[in-house]
Each structure stands twice: as structure tokens, then as C-alpha cells.
Enzyme design. Structure first.
Site, PDB file in Angstrom:
ATOM      1  N   HIS A 130      -6.342  16.552  22.501  1.00 26.66           N
ATOM      2  CA  HIS A 130      -7.198  15.387  22.252  1.00 26.66           C
ATOM      3  C   HIS A 130      -7.503  15.204  20.768  1.00 26.66           C
ATOM      4  O   HIS A 130      -7.944  14.128  20.361  1.00 26.66           O
ATOM      5  CB  HIS A 130      -8.488  15.476  23.074  1.00 26.66           C
TER       6      HIS A 130
ATOM      7  N   ASP B 280      -4.823  20.549  27.649  1.00 30.09           N
ATOM      8  CA  ASP B 280      -5.350  19.997  26.400  1.00 30.09           C
ATOM      9  C   ASP B 280      -4.926  20.834  25.197  1.00 30.09           C
ATOM     10  O   ASP B 280      -5.729  21.132  24.315  1.00 30.09           O
ATOM     11  CB  ASP B 280      -6.876  19.890  26.455  1.00 30.09           C
TER      12      ASP B 280
ATOM     13  N   GLY C 256     -15.672  18.358  16.107  1.00 26.49           N
ATOM     14  CA  GLY C 256     -14.832  18.764  14.985  1.00 26.49           C
ATOM     15  C   GLY C 256     -14.359  20.195  15.117  1.00 26.49           C
ATOM     16  O   GLY C 256     -13.408  20.604  14.456  1.00 26.49           O
ATOM     17  N   ASN C 257     -15.030  20.994  15.980  1.00 29.34           N
ATOM     18  CA  ASN C 257     -14.571  22.359  16.253  1.00 29.34           C
ATOM     19  C   ASN C 257     -13.389  22.393  17.213  1.00 29.34           C
ATOM     20  O   ASN C 257     -12.729  23.423  17.356  1.00 29.34           O
ATOM     21  CB  ASN C 257     -15.699  23.210  16.848  1.00 29.34           C
ATOM     22  N   SER C 258     -13.138  21.289  17.913  1.00 30.77           N
ATOM     23  CA  SER C 258     -12.070  21.258  18.914  1.00 30.77           C
ATOM     24  C   SER C 258     -10.741  21.697  18.318  1.00 30.77           C
ATOM     25  O   SER C 258     -10.320  21.208  17.271  1.00 30.77           O
ATOM     26  CB  SER C 258     -11.919  19.848  19.489  1.00 30.77           C
TER      27      SER C 258
ATOM     28  N   ILE D 165      -4.665  21.393  49.036  1.00 27.23           N
ATOM     29  CA  ILE D 165      -5.578  22.458  49.414  1.00 27.23           C
ATOM     30  C   ILE D 165      -7.023  21.987  49.331  1.00 27.23           C
ATOM     31  O   ILE D 165      -7.323  20.976  48.693  1.00 27.23           O
ATOM     32  CB  ILE D 165      -5.402  23.702  48.518  1.00 27.23           C
TER      33      ILE D 165
ATOM     34  N   GLY E  45       3.711  23.002  46.284  1.00 31.31           N
ATOM     35  CA  GLY E  45       3.860  21.805  47.101  1.00 31.31           C
ATOM     36  C   GLY E  45       2.919  21.731  48.283  1.00 31.31           C
ATOM     37  O   GLY E  45       3.347  21.436  49.405  1.00 31.31           O
ATOM     38  N   VAL E  46       1.623  22.005  48.038  1.00 31.48           N
ATOM     39  CA  VAL E  46       0.644  21.908  49.124  1.00 31.48           C
ATOM     40  C   VAL E  46      -0.590  21.167  48.632  1.00 31.48           C
ATOM     41  O   VAL E  46      -0.883  21.140  47.436  1.00 31.48           O
ATOM     42  CB  VAL E  46       0.214  23.297  49.644  1.00 31.48           C
TER      43      VAL E  46
END
Length: 507
Positions: A131, A161, A234-236, A295, A292-293
Site C-alpha cells: 500500500h 500487503d 509513514g511507518n508502514s 470453510i 479448494g474448499v
């Protein structure tokens, strides 16, 4: 520490002193302390200093600046105010509204800031959040010594992300850090965050690991490390270090009503990040395992109805059409309690375990079927291929939950339902003019069984809306639950086509 915080702390400290004096305890010497009172040793409040560690790591942490060109508009709903001729505010408002529209109503550049860190100095590899660089036209990496380098996007993964950038290592000597073992991190361990909060580069904060395995509904594989080390906008993308200087997390999100740190920050654990980053470096994209389930959670009521001692595992509510287990090895109504040697304690454990497994690997899965544990072998497919089965819906992010994927069978309200194809018509002797979704199995003592639903019945409508696929049944039941309904009104067709209405409790 701001003034308000200081005041609160001082007030509490004074209050405690006054209370102790009122009780006559403050003046008691140690020799005459109340019987049974223990003398508490004064413990240090943290590391004596983290200066040496911070100095060693600061060069490896970078600030990431991005710019994006967006189309301007005349914004007809927002007009500049009409001011008297020669008003001193005229220039201010002219500049303000011109900047909002862009020059002449044309395009304008929008900039954003984030953080990242050098993972491979020789190859010029830098890791950050997706992001931070999403939709960027230009990416620039700013180093602690003030130098800058243009960066190119090597790969990104929206589900975790994460993004991998590349700079030219010939233009600058880089200093790298490495991933540590996030599985060894314990609640209470000291950690250090370094990043670019509010554009203030090279900011160091220290705290502890507050919790592990947090699911904040940010993505399909949430498994965050929670920390009280200050993390702000800004820490991201910046690193979360242990006290050995290893990256054990990538700072990604905060919970804050104000936008500033309130001591609740979240980091992607290094174990998850390292695998994704390796794939992005090599292929530019991820390649995840796929079971492929569909849940759902195993509640206490579901566990009891299935003869389980406790609520654990992931209940298979549907099998994805054309998926790896669409051969009957795993069926709707099964509960997966172990995957490839890993215990599945809760529903969200399964998608992470599957996604971290190699495509094409044959794994052992322990399921509970009809109250008994069984072990089956399954060869995993590729999640990215499986997403094509989700009707090209862009929101199909959690395929292991599979909200948007078509299913061949499903389990709901104690019934297993399937598509009414020629094989099932012949098996149950269902007339050609009957349409809907066929009930292939009904669990004893389930809500459906108590209402007289039997295998071979066909669900034609739910709450006066027709259904034609198992996915329709699941979606309709979920919609009714979301509306707060207590029961679902089923219109059932017999094998010969006779109709009846049956209200089935959804509790």
C-alpha cells in the site's frame, strides 16, 4: 510524552502516595512491614540503552517517497468564495482552489511517504508494504545520509500487503539487514521499530511484543505481531527488529481513532514475509498452495452435533468445483483438524497453512467425518489458478474460505447439498421436471433432520428466492443470518415434484 499524559501519570502517582499515607503504610519501615508482605526487587524498565543497536541499523532503513499523477477536475460543487475587491485573502484562496483543481483543471501529482529496509545490498533489494507504493508512477528511496535513488517495482502481493523494490547497487553502497525467526518471538520481548512517521525519517521507537497471531481482518492470511512500540503514519513498510538486530516483522497497520499511535500496532511476521519476498524476487508474483474448499468456524453446537470432544478445526462447508479435493477425498461436512502435520485449532489456521505449502505437494490431512478421524492424501493445486474459478470476481481474495468460488457440494443446516445433475437424478429417482439443489445427505439430530428433510429432497427456494446451485444455498442462508433471521423457509420438492414448505432453524 505530552502534557496531558504527564498530568495523568503525576496525578495517579500523587493519589497513590496519599492513599498509602491515609492507611498508615507509607511510614512503615521494612522491619515492621505487615506480616507476609514481600519485598519487591526493583527491576529495570527496559534495556539500559538501545543506542548501539539503533546506530547499527539506521543505515539499512529507508524512506520511500512515491508520486502519482491524477486527473484534476473543476469540482463544480466546490467554488471559491466571492471576496471584496482588493481583499488580502484573495491570493490565498486563488492558490488554494488552483491547487485543488490542478493547473487549468488538468492533472496533478499526489505524493505519499512510507518506509522500507534493505534486504540484499548486492542485488539492491528493498522490502516495503504494497500500500506504500500502490498506483505509484515514480518511486524514490531516501537513505539516512540524505542520498536518493530511483526504484523499480520487482513484485507485489496484495494479500499480504508486501512489495519488493530494486535499486541500482552500483550507484550507492548499501547496508542490509536480514530476517530473523519470528516463531521464537515471545510476548513481552523487547522490539525496536525504525521508520518514517509523518515524514520524520530515521525515527526509532522501542516497545514490547504485546501479542501474537492477531487477526484484524486486513487480509486472508492475517497473523500479525502486535506491539506497543510507537508506529504512526509513514511507518508502514518499515522493519520491526528484535534486540539482535534481526527483522522479525514488517510494520503495516495501527488501530487509532486519531491517526496517531495509541500503542496498538501490527507487523507482518518475518516467517510469512520471507517466503512471499523470496517468490516476488524470483518470479515477480506469488505461487500459493490451494486446497479448494469453503470453510467456516466450528462452534460448540457444531462440534457437539458432529460427536467431537471440543470445538476445533475448520468445517468444510463447500468443495470448490474443479478443485484439488473435488474427487471426494474431502467432503462437505468434514472437519479438518490437521494439515500436513500442523494442528488446525481454528478456522483461520487452515488458509495460512495451505498458502505456505508448495504447489503440487502431496499432503496428509486429518479430517473428522461422522465422528471419526480419518487421514486422506491430497495434492495441492495453485491458488492463483483456482481464482479463475471464482467467476472472475475481483473480490475473490479468500479462496480457502471461497466466498465467491463455485462449489460442487456444500454443507449447511445439517444437510449436504449438491448440483442436480443426471447422475444424482438417477441415484435418487428424481423427475426430470424438478429443478433446484438436491439434498444428498442429512446429519442425524441436525435442524434439517428434525424438520423431516431427507436425502433426495430438492431445495427449490429459500425464503421465496429460487436456488439452482450449492453456492446459491450457502449465499442465501448467509444472507438470512445477516438479516438476523432465526430460521430459513425452504420450499422442498419431492422426487416426483410435490412441493412443501419447511422452516429450518439456523441457530
Amino acid at each position: 510524552m505530552n502534557a496531558a499524559t504527564s498530568f495523568v501519570r503525576i496525578r495517579r502517582a500523587v493519589g497513590a502516595s496519599l492513599m498509602a499515607g491515609a492507611l498508615g503504610l507509607a511510614a512503615l519501615p521494612a522491619a515492621v512491614a505487615p506480616a507476609g508482605a514481600q519485598q519487591l526487587a526493583v527491576q529495570p524498565q527496559g534495556p539500559a540503552s538501545v543506542a548501539d543497536l539503533a546506530e547499527r541499523l539506521l543505515e539499512s532503513v529507508v524512506n520511500i517517497s512515491t508520486s502519482q499523477t491524477v486527473a484534476g477536475s473543476d469540482e463544480p460543487g466546490v467554488k471559491p468564495p466571492e471576496l471584496p475587491e482588493g481583499s488580502p485573502f484573495q491570493d490565498f484562496f486563488d492558490d488554494y482552489f488552483k491547487n485543488r483543481r490542478g493547473e487549468g483543471g488538468g492533472s496533478q501529482k499526489v505524493q505519499s511517504l512510507g518506509s522500507g529496509f534493505v534486504l540484499d545490498a548486492e542485488a539492491g533489494i528493498i522490502v516495503t508494504n504494497n500500500h506504500v507504493i500502490a498506483d505509484a508512477d515514480e518511486i524514490e528511496v531516501n537513505f539516512s545520509d540524505g542520498s536518493k535513488l530511483k526504484a523499480t517495482l520487482k513484485g507485489r502481493d496484495t494479500k499480504t500487503d508486501l512489495a519488493v523494490l530494486e535499486v541500482d547497487p552500483k550507484l550507492k553502497k548499501l547496508k542490509a539487514v536480514s530476517f530473523g525467526d519470528s516463531d521464537k518471538v515471545r510476548v513481552g520481548d523487547w522490539v525496536m521499530a525504525i521508520g518514517n512517521p509523518f515524514g520524520l525519517g530515521g525515527t526509532v521507537t522501542v516497545g514490547i511484543v504485546s501479542a501474537r497471531n492477531r487477526d484484524i481482518n486486513a487480509g486472508p492470511y492475517d497473523d500479525f505481531i502486535q506491539t506497543d512500540a510507537a508506529i504512526n503514519r509513514g511507518n508502514s513498510g518499515g522493519p520491526l527488529f528484535n534486540m539482535q538486530g534481526e527483522v522479525i516483522g514488517i510494520n503495516t497497520a495501527i488501530i487509532s481513532p486519531s491517526g496517531g499511535s495509541i500503542g496498538i500496532g501490527f507487523s507482518i511476521p518475518a516467517k510469512m514475509a520471507s517466503g512471499v519476498v523470496s517468490q516476488l524476487r524470483e518470479f515477480g508474483q506469488t505461487s500459493r498452495g490451494w486446497l479448494g474448499v469453503r470453510i467456516q468456524e466450528v462452534s460448540d453446537e457444531i462440534a457437539e452435533s458432529l460427536g467431537m470432544d471440543s470445538a476445533k478445526g475448520a468445517l468444510v462447508s463447500g468443495v470448490i468445483k474443479g478443485g484439488p479435493v473435488d474427487n471426494g477425498s474431502v467432503q462437505a461436512g468434514d472437519v479438518i483438524v490437521k494439515f500436513d502435520g500442523r494442528d488446525i485449532k481454528a478456522m483461520n489456521d487452515l488458509p495460512r497453512a495451505v498458502a505456505e505449502s508448495p504447489v503440487g505437494k502431496t499432503v496428509e490431512i486429518v479430517i473428522v467425518r461422522e465422528g471419526k478421524e480419518q487421514t486422506v492424501q491430497v495434492t495441492l493445486g495453485r491458488l492463483e489458478d483456482g481464482e479463475k474459478l471464482a467467476s472472475n470476481d475481483e473480490s475473490a481474495g479468500k479462496l480457502e474460505q471461497g466466498e465467491d468460488a463455485p462449489v460442487s457440494t456444500a454443507s449447511v443446516l445439517g444437510m449436504t447439498v449438491g448440483e442436480l445433475d443426471d447422475q444424482l437424478r438417477a441415484q435418487f429417482g428424481i423427475s426430470e421436471d424438478v429443478t433446484g439443489v438436491v439434498v444428498t445427505e442429512v446429519s442425524p439430530n441436525s435442524p434439517a433432520a428434525e424438520k423431516g428433510v431427507v436425502a433426495g429432497d430438492v431445495i427449490a427456494e429459500i425464503a421465496q428466492e429460487s436456488v439452482s446451485t450449492p453456492k446459491d444455498v450457502l449465499d442465501r442462508i448467509n444472507a438470512l443470518k445477516g438479516q438476523g433471521r432465526k430460521s430459513a423457509l425452504l420450499m422442498l420438492a419431492s422426487k416426483s415434484g410435490e412441493l412443501r414448505f419447511v422452516p429450518v432453524p439456523m441457530n
